[in-house]
Design an enzyme around this catalytic site. Structure first.
Site, mmCIF file in Angstrom:
data_model
loop_
_atom_site.group_PDB
_atom_site.id
_atom_site.type_symbol
_atom_site.label_atom_id
_atom_site.label_comp_id
_atom_site.label_asym_id
_atom_site.label_seq_id
_atom_site.Cartn_x
_atom_site.Cartn_y
_atom_site.Cartn_z
ATOM 1 N N TYR A 178 0.861 -1.184 0.000
ATOM 2 C CA TYR A 178 0.000 0.000 0.000
ATOM 3 C C TYR A 178 0.899 1.236 0.000
ATOM 4 C CZ TYR A 178 -4.327 2.565 0.908
ATOM 5 O OH TYR A 178 -5.397 3.417 0.808
ATOM 6 N N LYS A 224 -19.704 -21.094 -9.456
ATOM 7 C CA LYS A 224 -18.959 -20.958 -10.713
ATOM 8 C C LYS A 224 -17.535 -20.498 -10.425
ATOM 9 C CE LYS A 224 -19.923 -20.914 -15.256
ATOM 10 N NZ LYS A 224 -20.901 -21.715 -15.995
#
Length: 376
Positions: free
Chosen positions: A38, A93
């Site tokens: 970050y 999925k």
């Protein structure tokens, strides 16, 4: 049995709180690592990607991430159950993508069923992804939605209900024709169901060389007077001009492909077909005709969408490898040629087809590898 599986599935999902987790690829154990992942270090990455957008796939999740997107308008055999109803399926999925092809995915369900809003939303979120898997979007709007998104983006887009199904059906038929000693080019193929799967299957079979395809919906054999553009196209595949209903379509037919609903076909209907008939009854969980009934009617090769019978026609044999290949090979459009090659690659995994073995098992680890090689 179905009730028992449903109870177990409910208990599992409640215990897990969903099937998908986000796991960081880089550890954050101290300030030094945090400064790289970050701020302040990430600012250098952001600036670089902003100046070199084509390299985003190497520096961000874009190169390995697929969005699995639904509006919940045609979920499994449940119909239009909306966004939240579709979410468990999209999670499933995503789990299959990761398990079979090591592809990271984000399940996304849209609280709109307006085609224009769906297209705008998918295009708007596309920069974060390397591919778009559209799922469980009802016909006929699914055709236009997919076309518009494909045209707008430079990443692979596929509506799996259409093309994943079509690819696996073609793979199964390639081997089934070997078993019965017939040729696709001269066989009459009947498709019961003119939705997403039926339409895409007819188109792919036509591209593969089939010259006589009769498609039916709830009104009977489709002809050129239908108002829907995709149905007028389907009517052109009926080169013999056969008219009527299911019985007329099946009379002398070599293949029946069911992508419609439960218990629509009887053994007596199968008896109308040519000898050594092929029947893929793929409605789930209850097929158009049960395998024992189809065989009673004289079918030689029978497949379903279920795992508890031989010859399971399941699109999970196709879609993980398709997107794996597309990501690995920098494919921006999934073409008909790629779909045909994928089907042939799946079929080739069965070296000696028999009546009970025309398609690989969905857990065959060779399948996604073979399909991925075909997508280039």
């Amino acid at each position: 049995m179905r009730f028992d599986v449903g109870k177990k599935a409910l208990a599992l999902h409640k215990k897990l709180g969903g099937k998908i987790r986000i796991v960081p690829a880089a550890p954050i154990r101290n300030r030094a690592e945090l400064s790289l992942v970050y701020t302040p270090g990430v600012a250098a990455v952001s600036s670089y990607v902003a100046k070199h957008p084509k390299e985003a796939r190497y520096y961000t999740m874009k190169g390995r991430m697929v969005a699995v997107i639904s509006d919940g308008s045609a979920v499994l055999g449940l119909g239009n159950i909306g966004a939240l109803g579709a979410l468990p399926v999209m999670e499933g999925k995503a789990a299959i993508f990761k398990t079979f092809a090591d592809i990271d995915t984000v399940p996304i369900v849209l609280d709109t069923q307006d085609p224009d809003e769906i297209v705008r939303t998918v295009i708007a979120i596309a920069p974060a992804f390397g591919g778009i898997n559209l799922e469980d979007i009802a016909a006929p709007k699914c055709f236009d939605i997919e076309r518009r998104v494909i045209e707008a983006l430079d990443i692979p887009v596929m509506h799996d209900d259409q093309h994943g199904t079509a690819i696996v059906v073609l793979a199964g038929l390639i081997n089934a024709f070997k078993v019965v000693g017939k040729k696709m080019s001269s066989a009459r193929i009947v498709i019961l169901g003119a939705g997403a799967a039926g339409t895409a299957t007819a188109r792919l079979l036509h591209a593969a060389g089939s010259k006589n395809i009769v498609v039916l919906d709830s009104k009977g054999i489709i002809n050129r007077s239908r108002p829907e553009p995709h149905k007028r196209e389907l009517a052109t595949f009926n080169t013999k001009g056969i008219k009527g209903g299911l019985k007329e379509a099946l009379n002398g037919a070599d293949v029946l492909l069911g992508v419609s609903g439960p218990n629509l076909v009887k053994a007596a209907d199968i008896k109308l077909m040519a000898k050594k008939a092929i029947v893929f009854a793929m409605a789930n969980p209850i097929p158009e005709i049960m395998p024992d009934e189809a065989k009673k009617g004289g079918a030689m090769v029978v497949g379903t969408g279920r795992s508890d019978f031989p010859n399971q026609i399941n699109n999970s044999l196709a879609f993980p490898g398709i997107f794996r290949g597309a990501l690995d090979h920098g494919v921006t459009k999934i073409t008909d040629k790629m779909k045909l090659n994928a089907a042939r690659a799946i079929a080739a995994l069965v070296k000696r087809p028999t009546a009970n073995y025309v398609i690989p098992d969905m857990f065959d680890k060779r399948a996604p590898i073979a399909v991925a090689k075909a997508i280039r």
